[in-house]
Design a protein around this motif. Sequence first.
Motif, PDB file in Angstrom:
ATOM      1  N   VAL A   1       4.371  -4.967   5.951  1.00 18.32           N
ATOM      2  CA  VAL A   1       3.812  -4.243   4.807  1.00 18.32           C
ATOM      3  C   VAL A   1       4.429  -2.856   4.735  1.00 18.32           C
ATOM      4  O   VAL A   1       5.092  -2.406   5.678  1.00 18.32           O
ATOM      5  N   PRO A   2       4.224  -2.126   3.620  1.00 15.19           N
ATOM      6  CA  PRO A   2       4.796  -0.784   3.513  1.00 15.19           C
ATOM      7  C   PRO A   2       4.324   0.125   4.638  1.00 15.19           C
ATOM      8  O   PRO A   2       3.178   0.014   5.098  1.00 15.19           O
ATOM      9  N   PRO A   3       5.164   1.028   5.091  1.00 16.95           N
ATOM     10  CA  PRO A   3       4.781   1.920   6.208  1.00 16.95           C
ATOM     11  C   PRO A   3       3.560   2.754   5.843  1.00 16.95           C
ATOM     12  O   PRO A   3       3.406   3.204   4.705  1.00 16.95           O
ATOM     13  N   GLY A   4       2.670   2.923   6.817  1.00 17.89           N
ATOM     14  CA  GLY A   4       1.457   3.692   6.582  1.00 17.89           C
ATOM     15  C   GLY A   4       0.306   2.871   6.039  1.00 17.89           C
ATOM     16  O   GLY A   4      -0.830   3.350   5.970  1.00 17.89           O
ATOM     17  N   SER A   5       0.555   1.631   5.644  1.00 22.34           N
ATOM     18  CA  SER A   5      -0.505   0.767   5.123  1.00 22.34           C
ATOM     19  C   SER A   5      -1.267   0.126   6.279  1.00 22.34           C
ATOM     20  O   SER A   5      -0.774   0.033   7.405  1.00 22.34           O
ATOM     21  N   PHE A   6      -2.472  -0.348   5.967  1.00 22.33           N
ATOM     22  CA  PHE A   6      -3.260  -1.121   6.917  1.00 22.33           C
ATOM     23  C   PHE A   6      -3.334  -2.563   6.427  1.00 22.33           C
ATOM     24  O   PHE A   6      -3.400  -2.818   5.219  1.00 22.33           O
TER      25      PHE A   6
END
Length: 918
Positions: A178-183
């Motif tokens: 998933v995109p960086p920083g996402s949970f």
Amino acid sequence: MWHFLGQRGAGLYAKKSFRLPTATIHYAPDRQARVERLGIEVWLDGRQPRIRGRTRLELSMLTDTSQLTLDAAELAIDRVTASLDGLAVDTHQVEFATEDTQLFVSFDPPLNARDRLSLEIDYHGEPRRGLWFVGPNLFDPERPSEVWTQGQDDDSRHWFPCFDSPNNKAPTELTAHVPPGSFALSNGELISHEEFADEAVFRYAQKIPHATYLISLVVGDYEAIEMRAGNLPVVAYVHPHQREMGERTFENTPEMIELFEQRIGVPYPYARYAQIVVADFIFGGMENTSATTLTDQILFDAKHDADFRPVAESLIAHELAHQWWGDLVTCRDWSHAWLNEGFATYFELLWREHVDGPDEATYARFLDLEAYFAERYRRPLVERTYEEPIELFDRHQYEKGACVLHLLRHLLGEDAFWGSLRHYCETHREGSVETHDLRRAIEGATGKNLEVVFDQWVLGAGHPHVRVSGAWDVAGQVFALTVEQTQRGDGVASVFEIPVDVEIAFEDGVELHTVALSARRQVFRLPAPTRPKWVIFDRGGHVPKQIDSRLPATMLRAILDESEDVVAAILAARTLVKRADPASVACVMDALANHAFAGVRAECAKALKYVPSPDTLEGLIDAVLEDGDPRVRRAAIRALARFDADAETIGAFLIRHMEIETSDYAVADTARTIAELRAPQARDFLMTCLGRTGHNHVIRAAAVEGLAKLRDASLLETIAVRRQPSEHPRVREAAVSAIGELARLLPAGRADRLSARERLEALLDDSWLRVRIRAAEALGRLEDPDAAPALRRAAERELDGRARRAMRVAAHDLSQGATPLAEVKAVRDDLDRLRHAQTQILARVERRRKRTRVGTIGDASGGEAKKRAGDAATDDDAPKGAKKRKKDKKRKKDKKRKKAEKRKKAEKRKKKDKKRKK
């Protein structure tokens, strides 16, 4: 799973028959292989609604075959590789083809039963179902970005190839890029989480087998609210700006887990329990294994606690209960889905009983039964004939299923019932079940054969319609109770055979008898040495039934005044209002003011709308002003809509009251009531309400509904603007229905009626599911056969089964020339109008008589007034008037005394309830 928040299937099935002409019989599919393990790896970039993925299946073959059939809908398959018993098969030999929603993988030579096969499938796609992308848009640029899945009933195939049926269960692993920083949240334990410059990678493992439709993935910017239930980690995920509401909304989850563990006798089965909220969720909630997904509309703050906590916690309890009933023990095919949904709905009542006491649970069960009664058809709980599974998720599967479980609890007794459920859960944990597995588990645990109960209440349709009458035989010292079963219909038992408790109250105590229903008409002679104060058929309301009571009004008044049976009191109030004699109406009014239980007071308010008079008006206004429970105030406000002779006065009162009303939901009901009264102030008030939102935009939506009730076609454009995507979904839904209501007022052939129909037809392709459903329903009610082709075309391209059914039902009804539901409603409205007109005439006569008497004295001035007053004092009727005033004074004094006594009783009862809770 809940359909929508507070609405389970409501309004989707207006047709009198459940089965559409195109419905077919369904059975669980054959299984070519047993899935030993399922691995899913997906890549999401967050900028585009696309997915790239790889599915790995480890299979044990159950049959000889040269072709394996999997489910894969609208996915582009890039490559399929396989290995057999650990030996790689040449990629060129694993040929595959796709057709409709299936993937066919060919093997040469053929596979044999007991072969162990590993299959790896690479794919990509832009899913229109199963995987949903939500984020900022033109109308809401600050909206958080989310990606979430929804598999039930058979939509997992839209985001990964699989065997997509509930009888295929396996351990799973899911890896999400998933995109960086996402949970990212998925089922089971978080095995690893790595952050890179261009992506974040989450890996989850669910070790206990579960069904494909329960596999979940949610991605977004979330914060964790961490709790514990004993040693079990419990966590709720919300967006940062939702944290305060999230803490309030989910604070009781650990206590729920402990309660359910104690009652079921089986510990919560998974490594942790997570809940996560998402926007635009197409259901109210979904019980994904160990990781429930919920609509963000479940969240509430302190202001809305009294109104909304019971709704929110019912949803939380429902999805939590599914972790046992649906996830650990899963229905084998959707025809038996009441084993999932009926159980989860019943556990909502269990939580209500625990936190608010037995009366609140009984009242909630009563309302569940009423919701089931309102469904326009009758079908068995186990139903195989349908077009697609989602049609089965109706009031039968949820509410009737819960009421049947309560009936089993009543018949078996506490220990035997909970022992049976524990035996059922332990016997079938991690497996698939059918209805007979529950019956056999009960028999295995208790020795009781309940085939008759299951045949009539589960495999059969309908429920008993019972007419009850009786009289005391002074010579024989018995009460002759006559019970007649009047139900009829396809698949409905002519006689329901069931034991029923009958309570007889005397001055010196209460006796309980059990009678066995076994014929269409029976007379039970019950011992009664003195005249009974009351007789209650089915004490506690444990048997799902509709009852027509012909018992004496004196008994019904005694039940409402003194009995602690919540269901009996509510039914007594309804029957007394139908009798409409002054003593009976006064008794219901007294209960509205003084009954200890808020549910009874609310139902009294609902009942009194059918007997409008100055006295009932005064009683309802008092309830609006004085009752501390918002349910009672709301019921009283809605009842005032019947007092159209006093529309201006009531409108002014309600508008003043809104300045101090604390419940947004009561304000919304006020908008509806003022609109239905068509009070002079209605239009201005509703336009003011359009500028208010309220919790989940409930006030604004009610204002839109209210504008339609004014029956002013010139408001069509004002309402039509509210259908735009810039509005909240609840407001848009209200606007769509309102367009249909106002369009019905316009003569056929008028340009603005045609324009309204075309707007509704365009909304059949709206992005929001519920708008599409409302548009279909509105077109059906419009009764314009020219809308049928558009409905049929929309149904052909529709992906959601609920919307598709609504479109097909509307098209079918239009092709028949009229909407059956509209015809029935018209007859009912006519009857209501006649009854209403009669009571209004009587009320006007009484009011005019009083005005004339008062006006004769009050209009005069000075000495003339004194002279008239003196004349009145010497009139022949003066002694009668004095006596009447004396009686009125005494009656008011007695009423105050009774109120004080009842309040004392209510306070004592509350103290007892607090002790019981402690």
